[in-house]
Every structure is written in structure tokens, then in C-alpha cells.
Design an enzyme around this catalytic site. Structure first.
Site, PDB file in Angstrom:
ATOM      1  N   CYS A 130       0.339   1.332  -0.994  1.00 49.62           N
ATOM      2  CA  CYS A 130       0.145   2.024  -2.132  1.00 49.62           C
ATOM      3  C   CYS A 130       0.691   1.210  -3.585  1.00 49.62           C
ATOM      4  O   CYS A 130       0.130   0.312  -3.743  1.00 49.62           O
ATOM      5  CB  CYS A 130       0.971   3.416  -1.774  1.00 49.62           C
ATOM      6  SG  CYS A 130      -0.091   4.645  -3.110  1.00 49.62           S
ATOM      7  N   HIS A 152       0.044   5.270   3.447  1.00 46.92           N
ATOM      8  CA  HIS A 152       1.309   5.382   3.608  1.00 46.92           C
ATOM      9  C   HIS A 152       1.704   5.459   5.010  1.00 46.92           C
ATOM     10  O   HIS A 152       1.869   6.690   5.483  1.00 46.92           O
ATOM     11  CB  HIS A 152       2.026   6.464   2.842  1.00 46.92           C
ATOM     12  CG  HIS A 152       2.109   6.445   1.433  1.00 46.92           C
ATOM     13  ND1 HIS A 152       3.132   5.768   0.689  1.00 46.92           N
ATOM     14  CD2 HIS A 152       1.133   6.581   0.550  1.00 46.92           C
ATOM     15  CE1 HIS A 152       2.976   5.805  -0.501  1.00 46.92           C
ATOM     16  NE2 HIS A 152       1.728   6.247  -0.688  1.00 46.92           N
ATOM     17  N   GLU A 204       4.228   4.910   6.613  1.00 44.30           N
ATOM     18  CA  GLU A 204       5.381   5.141   6.841  1.00 44.30           C
ATOM     19  C   GLU A 204       5.806   6.815   6.851  1.00 44.30           C
ATOM     20  O   GLU A 204       6.754   7.260   7.393  1.00 44.30           O
ATOM     21  CB  GLU A 204       6.545   4.422   5.922  1.00 44.30           C
ATOM     22  CG  GLU A 204       6.336   5.256   4.405  1.00 44.30           C
ATOM     23  CD  GLU A 204       5.264   4.798   3.496  1.00 44.30           C
ATOM     24  OE1 GLU A 204       4.420   4.202   4.090  1.00 44.30           O
ATOM     25  OE2 GLU A 204       5.101   5.129   2.514  1.00 44.30           O
TER      26      GLU A 204
HETATM   27  N1  GLN Z   1      -0.109   5.652  -8.378  1.00 45.92           N
HETATM   28  C1  GLN Z   1       1.002   4.851  -8.118  1.00 45.92           C
HETATM   29  C2  GLN Z   1       0.940   3.703  -8.988  1.00 45.92           C
HETATM   30  O1  GLN Z   1       0.043   3.360  -9.616  1.00 45.92           O
HETATM   31  C3  GLN Z   1       0.839   4.681  -6.559  1.00 45.92           C
HETATM   32  C4  GLN Z   1       1.011   5.945  -5.979  1.00 45.92           C
HETATM   33  C5  GLN Z   1       1.883   5.709  -4.566  1.00 45.92           C
HETATM   34  O2  GLN Z   1       2.532   4.761  -4.456  1.00 45.92           O
HETATM   35  N2  GLN Z   1       2.088   6.691  -3.688  1.00 45.92           N
HETATM   36  O3  GLN Z   1       1.616   2.863  -8.840  1.00 45.92           O
END
Ligand code: GLN
Length: 210
Positions: free
Chosen positions: A79, A189, A191
Site C-alpha cells: 500500500c 494488505h 498482513e
Molecule cells: N493512502 C495512503 C498513501 O497515500 C496509503 C494507504 C495505506 O497504506 N493503507 O500513502
């Protein structure tokens, strides 16, 4: 036992530490530049990439991490961590930088406001030809808009996950997991689901790089 750092300036560090240790790795919560030389691999967790970027710069982590990435350090980004590994970012903050390393452009918060978070099963053949689908949890996630030739596409959003939902339809077929050399990234994610197969794949990448 490989020592895998989890970048611990911001984000969901503990879940990755648990997943990595469950797969037989030792872990280090990485905050200081002196620690960068000790690790055999690194996880960049989810969180907020703009904040992670600022803190990495503030703590002097950017140069040592970029050096090790250029030398082939295995890194897994989830992410916000995927954003940190991207060579290009769309919809980033004005001065947002990344560590880079994967020849791709990602779009931050791509799934849109209406869909802050959603979940779908998707197939990830790199986990084995007959592997069960992965439950992918997306939380204000990026998607990958463009990849270079050296990037392996490991997963895409399936049509059935978004069909009939106007707010989500633009997500159909989007790339959400990639690998380039020793760098692995997912928009989602793993995890948080208790499924350790993505971490297992990464620990194997670390072992074979060592
Ligand atoms: N929106 C977040 C970002 O731009 C990422 C979101 C997340 O890691 N759950 O870093």
C-alpha cells in the site's frame, strides 16, 4: 535466519513483524540510518506515504536505503509501501518523493473516496499454479497505472469484484501486485488477513538473495 527490517517511522509495523516472524525471519524495527547495513531485507508497511516520505528524509534514511535498493536489497512494499517503491506517483503531494526502484507509476488513493476500503478475492499465480485466491484488503489504496518491461505483473483486480458498481468500475483489471527483481509490491494488505503466503514469498526472496 535472515534479518528483515520493517520500516518503523509510521504505519502498520507490528502486523508485518508478526507475519515475518511466523514465516521464520528475525525482524528489526528500522528507524535509524546505521541500521540499514544490518538487514537482509526490508518491508515498507502501509500507512501514509506522504508522512513516511517526510520522516525518511528527516531521519536521513533515504540515501542509505536507495543505495541498498540499487545493490539488490529485497524490499516488499504494501500500500503506502508500494508507493514508496514506485519510480513515479500520480496524485501525490506537491513535493512528495519516493525511494523508487520499481519502474512503474502508481496513483495514490486511486479507488476513490466512495471506496475508502474494499475487499476481493484475486488470483496470484506466483504463489503456485493451483494456489487458492488471496483475500485482498484495499484501504485507501493505490493502483499501478503503468509498468516498464522489467516489471512482472502478479495480480489484477478481477472484473467480477467491481461489476455493476459505477464508483468502482474504473478499478477493473488494474494492476495491484508487481515484482521487479528483488522488489515486491502489493496495493493490498496481506498482513491483516492472517494469510501468510505473500510474506512467505518475500522471505523466500530474501533467502535466495542472501
Ligand atoms: N493512502 C495512503 C498513501 O497515500 C496509503 C494507504 C495505506 O497504506 N493503507 O500513502
Amino acid at each position: 535466519t535472515p534479518l528483515i527490517g520493517v520500516l518503523a517511522v509510521q504505519g502498520d509495523v507490528r502486523e508485518h513483524v508478526e507475519a515475518l516472524e511466523a514465516r521464520g525471519a528475525s525482524t528489526l524495527r528500522l528507524r535509524r540510518p546505521e541500521e540499514v547495513d544490518r538487514i537482509d531485507g526490508l518491508v515498507v508497511p502501509g500507512g501514509e506515504s506522504t508522512v513516511m516520505d517526510k520522516l525518511c528524509r528527516l531521519f536521513g534514511l533515504v540515501a542509505p536505503l536507495r543505495d541498498r535498493i540499487a545493490d539488490g536489497l529485497p524490499v516488499y512494499g504494501s500500500c503506502a509501501g508500494m508507493i514508496m517503491l514506485a519510480d513515479g506517483v500520480l496524485d501525490g503531494h506537491r513535493d512528495q518523493q519516493t525511494l523508487g526502484g520499481i519502474d512503474m507509476t502508481v496513483r495514490r488513493n486511486a479507488f476513490g473516496r466512495q471506496v475508502d476500503s474494499f475487499e476481493t478475492d484475486l488470483s496470484m499465480p506466483v504463489l503456485g499454479e493451483d494456489a487458492d485466491p488471496v483475500t485482498a484488503v484495499f484501504i485507501r489504496a493505490p493502483w499501478v497505472e503503468q509498468v516498464g518491461d522489467r516489471v512482472e505483473v502478479l495480480a489484477r483486480v478481477p472484473h467480477r469484484a467491481v461489476a455493476g458498481d459505477a464508483a468502482k468500475e474504473a478499478a477493473a483489471d488494474r494492476i495491484v501486485a508487481v515484482r521487479q527483481g528483488n522488489l515486491l509490491a502489493t496495493s493490498f494488505h496481506p498482513e491483516v488477513t492472517g494469510d501468510r503466503r505473500v510474506h512467505e514469498l518475500f522471505v523466500q526472496m530474501v533467502r535466495s538473495a542472501a
